[in-house]
Design a protein around this motif. Structure first.
Motif, PDB file in Angstrom:
ATOM      1  N   ALA A   1      53.102  36.236  59.627  1.00 24.34           N
ATOM      2  CA  ALA A   1      53.422  36.644  60.996  1.00 24.34           C
ATOM      3  C   ALA A   1      54.909  36.972  61.140  1.00 24.34           C
ATOM      4  O   ALA A   1      55.269  37.967  61.778  1.00 24.34           O
ATOM      5  N   VAL A   2      55.771  36.150  60.537  1.00 21.98           N
ATOM      6  CA  VAL A   2      57.210  36.409  60.577  1.00 21.98           C
ATOM      7  C   VAL A   2      57.524  37.762  59.926  1.00 21.98           C
ATOM      8  O   VAL A   2      58.401  38.496  60.380  1.00 21.98           O
ATOM      9  N   LEU A   3      56.784  38.101  58.881  1.00 23.17           N
ATOM     10  CA  LEU A   3      56.967  39.388  58.197  1.00 23.17           C
ATOM     11  C   LEU A   3      56.357  40.545  58.987  1.00 23.17           C
ATOM     12  O   LEU A   3      56.488  41.704  58.595  1.00 23.17           O
ATOM     13  N   GLY A   4      55.654  40.234  60.072  1.00 25.70           N
ATOM     14  CA  GLY A   4      54.998  41.271  60.867  1.00 25.70           C
ATOM     15  C   GLY A   4      53.715  41.778  60.232  1.00 25.70           C
ATOM     16  O   GLY A   4      53.286  42.896  60.498  1.00 25.70           O
ATOM     17  N   LEU A   5      53.091  40.939  59.393  1.00 26.10           N
ATOM     18  CA  LEU A   5      51.892  41.346  58.677  1.00 26.10           C
ATOM     19  C   LEU A   5      50.687  40.533  59.140  1.00 26.10           C
ATOM     20  O   LEU A   5      50.821  39.373  59.518  1.00 26.10           O
ATOM     21  N   ALA A   6      49.534  41.167  59.085  1.00 26.50           N
ATOM     22  CA  ALA A   6      48.274  40.495  59.374  1.00 26.50           C
ATOM     23  C   ALA A   6      47.337  40.761  58.211  1.00 26.50           C
ATOM     24  O   ALA A   6      47.344  41.855  57.631  1.00 26.50           O
ATOM     25  N   LEU A   7      46.544  39.760  57.867  1.00 31.78           N
ATOM     26  CA  LEU A   7      45.582  39.951  56.788  1.00 31.78           C
ATOM     27  C   LEU A   7      44.446  40.846  57.264  1.00 31.78           C
ATOM     28  O   LEU A   7      43.911  40.645  58.355  1.00 31.78           O
ATOM     29  N   PRO A   8      44.068  41.805  56.428  1.00 30.18           N
ATOM     30  CA  PRO A   8      42.902  42.621  56.756  1.00 30.18           C
ATOM     31  C   PRO A   8      41.641  41.821  56.454  1.00 30.18           C
ATOM     32  O   PRO A   8      41.713  40.740  55.860  1.00 30.18           O
ATOM     33  N   PRO A   9      40.473  42.328  56.843  1.00 29.39           N
ATOM     34  CA  PRO A   9      39.248  41.674  56.371  1.00 29.39           C
ATOM     35  C   PRO A   9      39.211  41.722  54.842  1.00 29.39           C
ATOM     36  O   PRO A   9      39.700  42.683  54.238  1.00 29.39           O
ATOM     37  N   ALA A  10      38.645  40.690  54.231  1.00 31.01           N
ATOM     38  CA  ALA A  10      38.547  40.674  52.767  1.00 31.01           C
ATOM     39  C   ALA A  10      37.656  41.829  52.313  1.00 31.01           C
ATOM     40  O   ALA A  10      36.521  41.947  52.783  1.00 31.01           O
ATOM     41  N   PRO A  11      38.159  42.683  51.418  1.00 29.94           N
ATOM     42  CA  PRO A  11      37.335  43.797  50.936  1.00 29.94           C
ATOM     43  C   PRO A  11      36.105  43.297  50.178  1.00 29.94           C
ATOM     44  O   PRO A  11      36.175  42.331  49.420  1.00 29.94           O
ATOM     45  N   ALA A  12      34.999  43.955  50.392  1.00 34.36           N
ATOM     46  CA  ALA A  12      33.758  43.609  49.684  1.00 34.36           C
ATOM     47  C   ALA A  12      33.781  44.234  48.290  1.00 34.36           C
ATOM     48  O   ALA A  12      34.367  45.296  48.087  1.00 34.36           O
ATOM     49  N   PRO A  13      33.164  43.587  47.310  1.00 38.45           N
ATOM     50  CA  PRO A  13      33.075  44.179  45.971  1.00 38.45           C
ATOM     51  C   PRO A  13      32.370  45.537  46.027  1.00 38.45           C
ATOM     52  O   PRO A  13      31.449  45.732  46.814  1.00 38.45           O
ATOM     53  N   VAL A  14      32.820  46.457  45.176  1.00 41.70           N
ATOM     54  CA  VAL A  14      32.255  47.809  45.173  1.00 41.70           C
ATOM     55  C   VAL A  14      31.255  48.014  44.037  1.00 41.70           C
ATOM     56  O   VAL A  14      30.727  49.107  43.880  1.00 41.70           O
ATOM     57  N   ALA A  15      31.014  46.979  43.252  1.00 40.67           N
ATOM     58  CA  ALA A  15      30.088  47.097  42.116  1.00 40.67           C
ATOM     59  C   ALA A  15      29.453  45.723  41.880  1.00 40.67           C
ATOM     60  O   ALA A  15      29.485  44.856  42.754  1.00 40.67           O
ATOM     61  N   ASN A  16      28.932  45.500  40.697  1.00 43.19           N
ATOM     62  CA  ASN A  16      28.190  44.286  40.375  1.00 43.19           C
ATOM     63  C   ASN A  16      29.131  43.161  39.925  1.00 43.19           C
ATOM     64  O   ASN A  16      29.204  42.828  38.748  1.00 43.19           O
ATOM     65  N   PHE A  17      29.870  42.588  40.886  1.00 42.53           N
ATOM     66  CA  PHE A  17      30.764  41.455  40.626  1.00 42.53           C
ATOM     67  C   PHE A  17      31.031  40.744  41.941  1.00 42.53           C
ATOM     68  O   PHE A  17      30.688  41.244  43.010  1.00 42.53           O
ATOM     69  N   VAL A  18      31.629  39.561  41.873  1.00 37.27           N
ATOM     70  CA  VAL A  18      32.022  38.824  43.074  1.00 37.27           C
ATOM     71  C   VAL A  18      33.523  38.991  43.276  1.00 37.27           C
ATOM     72  O   VAL A  18      34.273  39.246  42.329  1.00 37.27           O
ATOM     73  N   ALA A  19      33.964  38.853  44.516  1.00 38.28           N
ATOM     74  CA  ALA A  19      35.382  39.024  44.834  1.00 38.28           C
ATOM     75  C   ALA A  19      36.231  37.869  44.323  1.00 38.28           C
ATOM     76  O   ALA A  19      37.420  38.038  44.067  1.00 38.28           O
ATOM     77  N   TRP A  20      35.617  36.686  44.190  1.00 37.83           N
ATOM     78  CA  TRP A  20      36.348  35.512  43.712  1.00 37.83           C
ATOM     79  C   TRP A  20      35.390  34.535  43.051  1.00 37.83           C
ATOM     80  O   TRP A  20      34.195  34.551  43.306  1.00 37.83           O
ATOM     81  N   ARG A  21      35.980  33.696  42.201  1.00 39.10           N
ATOM     82  CA  ARG A  21      35.219  32.633  41.533  1.00 39.10           C
ATOM     83  C   ARG A  21      36.145  31.436  41.416  1.00 39.10           C
ATOM     84  O   ARG A  21      37.266  31.551  40.916  1.00 39.10           O
ATOM     85  N   ARG A  22      35.668  30.278  41.863  1.00 37.60           N
ATOM     86  CA  ARG A  22      36.441  29.038  41.755  1.00 37.60           C
ATOM     87  C   ARG A  22      35.936  28.269  40.544  1.00 37.60           C
ATOM     88  O   ARG A  22      34.734  28.043  40.395  1.00 37.60           O
ATOM     89  N   VAL A  23      36.849  27.876  39.654  1.00 36.55           N
ATOM     90  CA  VAL A  23      36.530  27.057  38.487  1.00 36.55           C
ATOM     91  C   VAL A  23      37.578  25.945  38.447  1.00 36.55           C
ATOM     92  O   VAL A  23      38.757  26.201  38.179  1.00 36.55           O
ATOM     93  N   GLY A  24      37.139  24.718  38.740  1.00 36.48           N
ATOM     94  CA  GLY A  24      38.076  23.597  38.777  1.00 36.48           C
ATOM     95  C   GLY A  24      39.189  23.869  39.768  1.00 36.48           C
ATOM     96  O   GLY A  24      38.932  24.301  40.895  1.00 36.48           O
ATOM     97  N   PRO A  25      40.436  23.680  39.362  1.00 37.41           N
ATOM     98  CA  PRO A  25      41.547  23.897  40.284  1.00 37.41           C
ATOM     99  C   PRO A  25      42.027  25.356  40.332  1.00 37.41           C
ATOM    100  O   PRO A  25      43.082  25.635  40.895  1.00 37.41           O
TER     101      PRO A  25
END
Length: 165
Positions: A20-44
């Protein structure tokens, strides 16, 4: 020992507050465009799939750096790509203050043969991460690689590995 009532407590800025101080806002998270996930959590660790310079309205910045796109515009595209990565991380974690460190960025620049300024371009993403998370958390290992082409002819693509709680 009593605290001096004239000394205000230090304000700790969250990553969202820094945006916010930088004057920025997060856009909606982009959806994957092919056969993959946008994120994967493994442990930490949170692995973020490659993102590009996609505006919230769906406009994708395209072109080859050193030909149709100059270094300054490509830097801005890398910064926008960083915002998209942060949007995916927030989607995965709920809050960006759960990020403990930026472990690694792997970045690609769609560049003409002979282009050698890949690090300057990708600093757009790295500089954003340092501004949002601070020096200790936001500065990680990084690779900046030239590519003969990228999906959709986008100018840059960046993926990230984050240590999270």
């Amino acid at each position: 020992m009593a605290l001096d009532s004239n000394i205000a407590p230090a304000v700790v800025l969250t990553p969202e507050m820094r945006l916010a101080v930088l004057g920025l806002a997060l856009p909606p998270a982009p959806a994957p465009v092919a056969n993959f996930v946008a994120w994967r959590r493994v442990g930490p660790f949170l692995y973020l799939s490659g993102q590009g310079p996609l505006e919230a309205d769906g406009h994708l910045h395209m072109g080859r750096v050193g030909e149709e796109v100059d270094i300054e515009a490509a830097y801005a595209h890398a910064r926008l790509t960083g915002l998209n990565l942060l949007a995916v991380a927030k989607d995965a974690l709920g809050e960006l203050d759960r990020v403990r460190s930026v472990v690694k960025l792997l970045a690609f620049v769609n560049a003409v043969p002979g282009f050698t300024q890949h690090p300057k371009v990708i600093n757009g993403c790295s500089d954003l991460f340092v501004a949002v998370f601070g020096e200790a958390i936001g500065r990680g290992a990084r690779s900046a690689i030239g590519a003969g082409s990228l999906p959709g002819n986008q100018t840059v693509e960046v993926e990230a590995i984050l240590e999270v709680d």
